[in-house]
Design a protein around this motif. Structure first.
Motif, mmCIF file in Angstrom:
data_model
loop_
_atom_site.group_PDB
_atom_site.id
_atom_site.type_symbol
_atom_site.label_atom_id
_atom_site.label_comp_id
_atom_site.label_asym_id
_atom_site.label_seq_id
_atom_site.Cartn_x
_atom_site.Cartn_y
_atom_site.Cartn_z
ATOM 1 N N ASP A 173 0.820 -1.212 0.000
ATOM 2 C CA ASP A 173 0.000 0.000 0.000
ATOM 3 C C ASP A 173 0.853 1.260 0.000
ATOM 4 O O ASP A 173 0.632 2.205 -0.753
ATOM 5 N N LEU A 174 1.846 1.267 0.891
ATOM 6 C CA LEU A 174 2.719 2.434 1.032
ATOM 7 C C LEU A 174 3.531 2.645 -0.247
ATOM 8 O O LEU A 174 3.740 3.772 -0.688
ATOM 9 N N GLN A 175 3.966 1.537 -0.846
ATOM 10 C CA GLN A 175 4.715 1.652 -2.113
ATOM 11 C C GLN A 175 3.840 2.265 -3.198
ATOM 12 O O GLN A 175 4.275 3.140 -3.947
ATOM 13 N N ALA A 176 2.596 1.802 -3.278
ATOM 14 C CA ALA A 176 1.676 2.335 -4.289
ATOM 15 C C ALA A 176 1.428 3.825 -4.063
ATOM 16 O O ALA A 176 1.394 4.617 -5.014
ATOM 17 N N GLU A 177 1.277 4.201 -2.784
ATOM 18 C CA GLU A 177 1.077 5.627 -2.459
ATOM 19 C C GLU A 177 2.286 6.452 -2.873
ATOM 20 O O GLU A 177 2.146 7.547 -3.400
ATOM 21 N N LEU A 178 3.472 5.903 -2.606
ATOM 22 C CA LEU A 178 4.682 6.651 -2.944
ATOM 23 C C LEU A 178 4.772 6.847 -4.464
ATOM 24 O O LEU A 178 5.122 7.936 -4.933
ATOM 25 N N LEU A 179 4.424 5.819 -5.217
ATOM 26 C CA LEU A 179 4.436 5.951 -6.679
ATOM 27 C C LEU A 179 3.456 7.034 -7.131
ATOM 28 O O LEU A 179 3.768 7.848 -8.002
ATOM 29 N N LEU A 200 12.583 -2.987 -7.469
ATOM 30 C CA LEU A 200 12.039 -3.102 -8.827
ATOM 31 C C LEU A 200 10.725 -2.338 -8.951
ATOM 32 O O LEU A 200 10.415 -1.763 -9.987
ATOM 33 N N ALA A 201 9.953 -2.332 -7.852
ATOM 34 C CA ALA A 201 8.642 -1.672 -7.895
ATOM 35 C C ALA A 201 8.774 -0.155 -7.947
ATOM 36 O O ALA A 201 7.981 0.518 -8.603
ATOM 37 N N LEU A 202 9.776 0.387 -7.279
ATOM 38 C CA LEU A 202 9.814 1.840 -7.074
ATOM 39 C C LEU A 202 10.828 2.580 -7.935
ATOM 40 O O LEU A 202 10.674 3.780 -8.162
#
Ligand SMILES: Nc1ncnc2c1ncn2[C@@H]1O[C@H](COP(=O)(O)OP(=O)(O)O)[C@@H](O)[C@H]1O
Ligand SMILES: [Mg+2]
Length: 272
Positions: A173-179, A200-202
């Motif tokens: 969730d936090l990664q998606a928000e950061l993106l 890889l995600a960010l």
């Protein structure tokens, strides 16, 4: 742009934490430094805001050598998010977020108004403003940490394993928000993690580090996954070793990073 130029760091006890590190972190992009514990990630990050000074070499922000900028003003214009969120336990959420603007002399009402905007940006509810950090979940505390890092509207955001202490779902969730936030704000982010899937995600650029901050490979997530530079990188990606075994899968809606079981392991950010 942040540029590390031939940077070395030896600690007084003789530990050579960083040896001859050169890298450019482009403006408005996310550079992820990824590597095992002790490889020198935190040391590198802290050289940008002078919490650590290099033994030799230099760190540049655009055309300014950070060694020529006094640490306090430097830190007030660079956002810094720590692993445990680093919140002040006896201050309310809103005051934690407003810390740096208040230190910079922004009037309280204005600093609080800005903090309230940031709470919304990072997905916190307005009623959480007057809580204390220990009245929030781990994930919410991390959001406060990110909001605080952004409060002075810095061009540069340093993030040291900011999502390391939360469970995997909250972390995603936090990664998606950061993106999402980064698409909107386009900060120059240097993000440190030991988790390759998170890198890889960010990352627009990911930098895989070995001991002494030796760069094993730097490139886009696509480049690194498609063409690991050597066995060390392949190993780090978990390639050919079953469990992690990250690879790319083309789908009608885009490219996914999936693991050896076909489960999604991350999301690719298109370069540029
Ligand atoms: N203040 C310090 N004094 C002595 N050694 C240190 C200090 N800080 C870090 N180190 C050592 O430097 C190396 C790199 O540490 P660090 O940058 O914290 O790595 P990472 O963040 O990748 O885990 C490690 O061997 C660590 O033990
Ligand atoms: Mg560290």
């Amino acid at each position: 742009m942040i540029r590390f130029q031939d940077v070395c760091k030896s600690y007084p006890d003789g530990t050579e934490a960083v040896r001859d590190f050169t890298l450019e972190a482009p403006t408005g992009k996310t550079t992820v430094l990824v590597g095992s514990s002790g490889c020198g990630k935190t040391t590198l990050l802290r050289m940008v805001n002078r919490m650590v000074d290099p033994t030799s070499g230099a760190v540049w922000i655009d055309d300014e050598n950070v060694a020529d900028v006094p640490p306090v003003p430097l830190r007030r214009r660079i956002g810094y998010v720590m692993q445990n969120a680093g919140l002040l336990p006896h201050r309310k959420v809103i005051d934690n977020i407003a810390t740096v603007p208040l230190l910079n002399g922004v009037p309280k009402a204005q600093a609080h108004a800005r903090a309230a905007e940031l709470m919304e940006l990072v997905g916190l509810e307005a009623r959480q403003a007057n809580r204390y950090p220990d009245q929030l979940s781990g994930g919410q505390q991390q959001r406060v940490g990110v909001a605080r890092g952004l409060a002075a509207d810095p061009n540069i955001l340093l993030m040291d394993e900011p999502f390391g202490a939360v469970d995997p779902l909250v972390r995603a969730d936090l990664q998606a928000e950061l993106l999402r936030i980064q698409r909107e704000l386009e900060k120059t982010i240097v993000f440190v993690t030991h988790d390759i899937a998170e890198a890889l995600a960010l990352g627009d650029q990911i930098v895989i580090l070995a001991k002494g901050a030796r760069i094993a490979q730097a490139g886009t997530p696509q480049q690194v996954v498609a063409e690991p530079a050597d066995d060390f990188v392949a190993d780090f990606l978990g390639l050919g070793r079953g469990t992690l075994d990250l690879h790319l899968r083309e789908t009608p809606t885009g490219t996914l990073v999936v693991d050896g079981h076909g489960r999604p392991a991350g999301r690719l950010v298109e370069p540029g």
